[in-house]
Enzyme design. Sequence first.
Site, PDB file in Angstrom:
ATOM      1  N   HIS A   1      36.467  35.513  34.161  1.00 29.24           N
ATOM      2  CA  HIS A   1      37.881  35.654  33.823  1.00 29.24           C
ATOM      3  C   HIS A   1      38.027  35.457  32.324  1.00 29.24           C
ATOM      4  O   HIS A   1      37.533  34.482  31.762  1.00 29.24           O
ATOM      5  CB  HIS A   1      38.725  34.642  34.598  1.00 29.24           C
ATOM      6  CG  HIS A   1      38.690  34.901  36.076  1.00 29.24           C
ATOM      7  ND1 HIS A   1      37.768  34.302  36.906  1.00 29.24           N
ATOM      8  CD2 HIS A   1      39.424  35.727  36.855  1.00 29.24           C
ATOM      9  CE1 HIS A   1      37.952  34.737  38.138  1.00 29.24           C
ATOM     10  NE2 HIS A   1      38.939  35.606  38.133  1.00 29.24           N
TER      11      HIS A   1
ATOM     12  N   CYS B   1      39.136  32.831  40.961  1.00 30.59           N
ATOM     13  CA  CYS B   1      40.107  32.814  39.865  1.00 30.59           C
ATOM     14  C   CYS B   1      40.980  31.553  39.797  1.00 30.59           C
ATOM     15  O   CYS B   1      41.222  31.051  38.696  1.00 30.59           O
ATOM     16  CB  CYS B   1      40.951  34.081  39.858  1.00 30.59           C
ATOM     17  SG  CYS B   1      41.360  34.767  41.440  1.00 30.59           S
TER      18      CYS B   1
ATOM     19  N   ARG C   1      34.844  35.083  53.100  1.00 28.79           N
ATOM     20  CA  ARG C   1      36.007  35.828  53.571  1.00 28.79           C
ATOM     21  C   ARG C   1      35.849  36.115  55.056  1.00 28.79           C
ATOM     22  O   ARG C   1      34.762  36.466  55.517  1.00 28.79           O
ATOM     23  CB  ARG C   1      36.163  37.140  52.787  1.00 28.79           C
ATOM     24  CG  ARG C   1      36.431  36.894  51.308  1.00 28.79           C
ATOM     25  CD  ARG C   1      36.585  38.155  50.509  1.00 28.79           C
ATOM     26  NE  ARG C   1      36.706  37.847  49.086  1.00 28.79           N
ATOM     27  CZ  ARG C   1      36.755  38.751  48.120  1.00 28.79           C
ATOM     28  NH1 ARG C   1      36.697  40.041  48.431  1.00 28.79           N
ATOM     29  NH2 ARG C   1      36.843  38.386  46.856  1.00 28.79           N
TER      30      ARG C   1
ATOM     31  N   ASP D   1      31.263  36.659  38.689  1.00 26.79           N
ATOM     32  CA  ASP D   1      32.705  36.646  38.446  1.00 26.79           C
ATOM     33  C   ASP D   1      33.026  36.060  37.077  1.00 26.79           C
ATOM     34  O   ASP D   1      32.462  35.025  36.688  1.00 26.79           O
ATOM     35  CB  ASP D   1      33.373  35.800  39.538  1.00 26.79           C
ATOM     36  CG  ASP D   1      34.834  36.156  39.729  1.00 26.79           C
ATOM     37  OD1 ASP D   1      35.304  37.092  39.068  1.00 26.79           O
ATOM     38  OD2 ASP D   1      35.498  35.492  40.538  1.00 26.79           O
TER      39      ASP D   1
ATOM     40  N   HIS E   1      40.473  39.746  35.194  1.00 31.84           N
ATOM     41  CA  HIS E   1      39.509  39.421  36.239  1.00 31.84           C
ATOM     42  C   HIS E   1      38.451  40.518  36.205  1.00 31.84           C
ATOM     43  O   HIS E   1      38.801  41.704  36.161  1.00 31.84           O
ATOM     44  CB  HIS E   1      40.141  39.433  37.634  1.00 31.84           C
ATOM     45  CG  HIS E   1      41.384  38.621  37.783  1.00 31.84           C
ATOM     46  ND1 HIS E   1      41.461  37.514  38.594  1.00 31.84           N
ATOM     47  CD2 HIS E   1      42.617  38.759  37.232  1.00 31.84           C
ATOM     48  CE1 HIS E   1      42.678  37.012  38.557  1.00 31.84           C
ATOM     49  NE2 HIS E   1      43.407  37.759  37.729  1.00 31.84           N
TER      50      HIS E   1
ATOM     51  N   LYS F   1      43.707  47.752  38.483  1.00 30.73           N
ATOM     52  CA  LYS F   1      42.304  47.559  38.111  1.00 30.73           C
ATOM     53  C   LYS F   1      41.623  48.889  37.823  1.00 30.73           C
ATOM     54  O   LYS F   1      42.090  49.956  38.231  1.00 30.73           O
ATOM     55  CB  LYS F   1      41.550  46.820  39.218  1.00 30.73           C
ATOM     56  CG  LYS F   1      41.564  47.537  40.567  1.00 30.73           C
ATOM     57  CD  LYS F   1      40.807  46.744  41.630  1.00 30.73           C
ATOM     58  CE  LYS F   1      40.856  47.450  42.981  1.00 30.73           C
ATOM     59  NZ  LYS F   1      39.991  46.826  43.991  1.00 30.73           N
TER      60      LYS F   1
ATOM     61  N   GLN G   1      29.701  36.219  43.738  1.00 33.96           N
ATOM     62  CA  GLN G   1      30.210  37.183  42.766  1.00 33.96           C
ATOM     63  C   GLN G   1      29.714  36.844  41.367  1.00 33.96           C
ATOM     64  O   GLN G   1      29.636  35.670  40.998  1.00 33.96           O
ATOM     65  CB  GLN G   1      31.739  37.161  42.736  1.00 33.96           C
ATOM     66  CG  GLN G   1      32.414  37.641  44.005  1.00 33.96           C
ATOM     67  CD  GLN G   1      33.927  37.497  43.902  1.00 33.96           C
ATOM     68  OE1 GLN G   1      34.444  36.423  43.622  1.00 33.96           O
ATOM     69  NE2 GLN G   1      34.633  38.584  44.130  1.00 33.96           N
TER      70      GLN G   1
END
Length: 663
Positions: free
Chosen positions: A412, A361, A390, A410, A538, A492, A408
């Site tokens: 946004h 992000c 991570r 991912d 997100h 979320k 991911q």
Amino acid sequence: MSEIILTLPDKSEKKVEQGTTSLQVALQIGARLAQAAVAAKVNGEVVDLTRPLMEDCSFAILTFNDEEGKDVYWHSSSHVMADAVMRLFPDAKMTIGPAIEEGFYYDFDVQKPFSDEDLERIEAEMRKIIDADEPFTCKNLTASESAEYWRGRGNSYKVELATDIVAGAIEEDAPRGHDAIQEFVDTHSKHFDSVQVTHYTHGEFTDLCRGPHLPSTGRIRAFKLTSVAGAYWRGSEQNRMLQRIYGIAFPDKKMLKEYFERLEEAKRRDHRVLGRDLDLFSFFDQAGAGLVYYHPRGAMLRQLVVDFCIQEHLKRGYELVRTPHLIKSDIWHTSGHAQQGYPMYYTEIDEQSYGIKPMNCPGHLLIYRSRTRSYRDLPMRYFELGTVYRHELSGVLHGLMRVRGFTQDDAHIFCTPEQLQDEIIGVIDFAAHMLSVFGFSEYKLYLSTRPEKSVGTDEQWERATDALIEAMAAHGLEYDVDEGGGAFYGPKIDVKVKDAIGRLWQCATIQCDFTQPERFDINYVGEDGKEHRPVMIHRVVLAGIERFLGVVIENYAGEFPLWLSPVQMVILPITDRHLDYAKQVATRLKAEGFRVEVNTESSTLGAKIRDSEMQKYPYMLIVGDNEQQSGQVSVRDRDQGDLGPQPLDGFIATVHAQNVPGK
């Protein structure tokens, strides 16, 4: 006694005398309900069935069929197990024993590990406790009394837990280590005399516990201790290694039997075993734990998922972006990840600190901020297959499901407040479509709310939470609430899919965020010519690609549909003299876009067929003299068996029609 009014789940009302217990209410409703009851829910709080009802309230009886009811049932079972352990091993020190997703565990500090024979003895002792049908009773002690009680039993773990309760009550960080705890006790002695700590007792066994519990031990009707493992106190490798006993319990023996049948089926579907047997991926701990090495077939499976994912995003107006793996640590302070203690890896370059990205992000926010944006540009949907890292603890790593490096799907979305609801609905619909293509038709929604550690104002969190609730309500979607389960920057919606054997898996996530746009000071020029703050969504649709692959492998048990199979068909020459024709067929099929292998082993046809069945190919094509002379292939379908000889052109046409995502 005056009457009080209970509002039941169906919105009807029931009058009872003040002081009536929940168990008595259940009996009034029906004997079968009272027999199945494990706890009650009063004004949203799960409580003991024996607690008196003193005022008007919302009221529900919980049974084992309720998730909260399962927690009570399994946590009570952990107390019975701990009692049995302490009877047999009086020198053991109890620590914690929670309910978990399936079952319960309890951690003990003991001199030597528990053996299989020990588990059998513990089970036998548990049966005695259950047969005695001892009631669970709750008693409040002050934190001082609790600490003194546990000190007298030489249990420093429980003293530490009592101290944590006081620290939480006065909103201070909990101390760690003997000296720090003693200093905290000395400094806050008045709070230790006022803060209440609940303890539960059955028979002669007492434990520090907030409850609630079953009415009595006899409610536990079928159980099994399943395994023993090592576990560090508080999950830290700096602390002492404890012994963790896992168990499971059910209201009847049939449910226990079905549970173990599901476990056997889950073992058959274990993606780690299938990953090895189907030659998909490996982990090499000597090269780094939690890092995936894809073999050719696994890399192809991954690429098929990724390619489909990209195509579907482009159809829906997402724009591809790419961001670096390294970003200066200052940016991670701006986003709040650094202050939240996010499990990141750091390195230093030219005497400056960099963080290896655990998520994408901040990079997308920087891209948005790179130029002036207009309301006409919104919504903007940035999509990245971003690889992140991570620092997960080694003890939680689990095949593809929990890794240290993953990618991911991912995205946004930057939008105006007026566009927010439509964008949230759009993501939910997108997720439902994507998951259905991979064979998941059932799913549940969860609203995950503000955690204890978070950034942003109360107003921002309220607006974000309301936006998610309103979007689901407008779409007529039901959901459960996961209190405190949100991200640190916003609430979320979590989408959990049900697989072929009924397990729920976390996949899509939709987070509404008013805080990051403010922290990064991003804006858009509105229709009025003034600057306004966009809202940021997100979202991931499949979640981490690695984890999603693990779920897909287990859902299909390795028997992938044609479009998703890394190898769609294998050609089996009956003898070596048919090998050239087999290769000609393979060349033709590859030219048509199919993924094909030729079995070149010098073995019998029966052995080749058995090997191919183990590899779970959708099609086997057998070629011998007859096929070679007629330009045909003999087709064996993974599901339908032998389909007989077919002209190659006809087979190609048939398979082209089947080779479609979702079929």
